[in-house]
Design an enzyme around this catalytic site. Sequence first.
Site, PDB file in Angstrom:
ATOM      1  N   CYS A   1      67.196  47.772  -6.996  1.00 53.18           N
ATOM      2  CA  CYS A   1      67.124  47.887  -5.534  1.00 53.18           C
ATOM      3  C   CYS A   1      67.403  46.529  -4.881  1.00 53.18           C
ATOM      4  O   CYS A   1      68.535  46.065  -4.880  1.00 53.18           O
ATOM      5  CB  CYS A   1      65.786  48.485  -5.097  1.00 53.18           C
ATOM      6  SG  CYS A   1      65.759  49.011  -3.369  1.00 53.18           S
TER       7      CYS A   1
ATOM      8  N   HIS B   1      65.260  53.275  -8.256  1.00 55.02           N
ATOM      9  CA  HIS B   1      64.022  52.715  -8.800  1.00 55.02           C
ATOM     10  C   HIS B   1      63.582  53.497 -10.041  1.00 55.02           C
ATOM     11  O   HIS B   1      62.749  54.411  -9.943  1.00 55.02           O
ATOM     12  CB  HIS B   1      62.901  52.803  -7.770  1.00 55.02           C
ATOM     13  CG  HIS B   1      62.938  51.765  -6.704  1.00 55.02           C
ATOM     14  ND1 HIS B   1      62.482  50.475  -6.884  1.00 55.02           N
ATOM     15  CD2 HIS B   1      63.374  51.837  -5.423  1.00 55.02           C
ATOM     16  CE1 HIS B   1      62.626  49.798  -5.759  1.00 55.02           C
ATOM     17  NE2 HIS B   1      63.165  50.596  -4.854  1.00 55.02           N
TER      18      HIS B   1
ATOM     19  N   GLU C   1      61.553  52.498 -12.185  1.00 55.16           N
ATOM     20  CA  GLU C   1      60.162  52.119 -12.470  1.00 55.16           C
ATOM     21  C   GLU C   1      59.149  52.898 -11.624  1.00 55.16           C
ATOM     22  O   GLU C   1      57.958  52.895 -11.934  1.00 55.16           O
ATOM     23  CB  GLU C   1      59.963  50.606 -12.281  1.00 55.16           C
ATOM     24  CG  GLU C   1      59.788  50.127 -10.854  1.00 55.16           C
ATOM     25  CD  GLU C   1      61.078  50.026 -10.040  1.00 55.16           C
ATOM     26  OE1 GLU C   1      61.042  49.383  -8.985  1.00 55.16           O
ATOM     27  OE2 GLU C   1      62.104  50.610 -10.457  1.00 55.16           O
TER      28      GLU C   1
END
Length: 260
Positions: free
Chosen positions: A120, A207, A209
């Site tokens: 990002c 993202h 994660e």
Amino acid sequence: MPYNLNLPLLLQKPMPNDTDQRANLDLGLLLCDDVPKEGRARFGDYAGMFERAIKAVDKNVRLTPYHAFVSELPNAPGDHEGYLISGSAASVFEDHQWIRDTMAFVRRCRDARVPMVGICFGHQLIAHALGGETVRSENGWGFGIHSARLCSNPDWVDADSPEFKLIVIHQDQVESLPPGFTTLASNDFCPHSMITDNDIMLGIQGHPEFGKDYCAYRAEARRERIGEAKYQETLELLANNETNSSMVFGWISNFLRRAA
């Protein structure tokens, strides 16, 4: 674009099939933000999110966090075999010393040939630092789960389909690529969803994660800012889609191991 890519020899070394047989990989994690304090009891922090996500696909990674957003950075690129750069609520074109310092470190890693993967904000930072441009997108907020399509198929990408889905939270986008970079994945909302120099730098707008519950939490926190229509769209996207986050972290591990 063809679903193929002529890669340099660096990216053509065979990888072991069993991750348990891989050597230890020492990575630095440049944190450009963190979970808001009121959310940490529920979600932990960004360092924990990254560690859990990458160790789920590569248990032999050692991750050392640095709080780049307060100008805490490694002394030298060679302190680690590679680096991850996190997301941030900041924009890479904002006038903050820590952003300038982190971009300078990206350029040092490029010059020292130490691999980096940006997520990002980190994706946008790599582009901006190395001669590309990141801007506030006319498309507005990307929030929820978006799909992207691979434009090419490097051999460190293990995928049965060119399409994959990730959580996204952003209103800035890479508009122009740095010299020597190509677009690896794209969609209509974010044409440069994944970029690489096919060597030591990789940027991913999504993202991998983040979990869906954290995305919903961030949407609630920004409900007034993004508007009710976007908020409701985000909840619908989260309810009706699953991500390919683990698969993408497998790509990240493969990329860093090949380039390290």
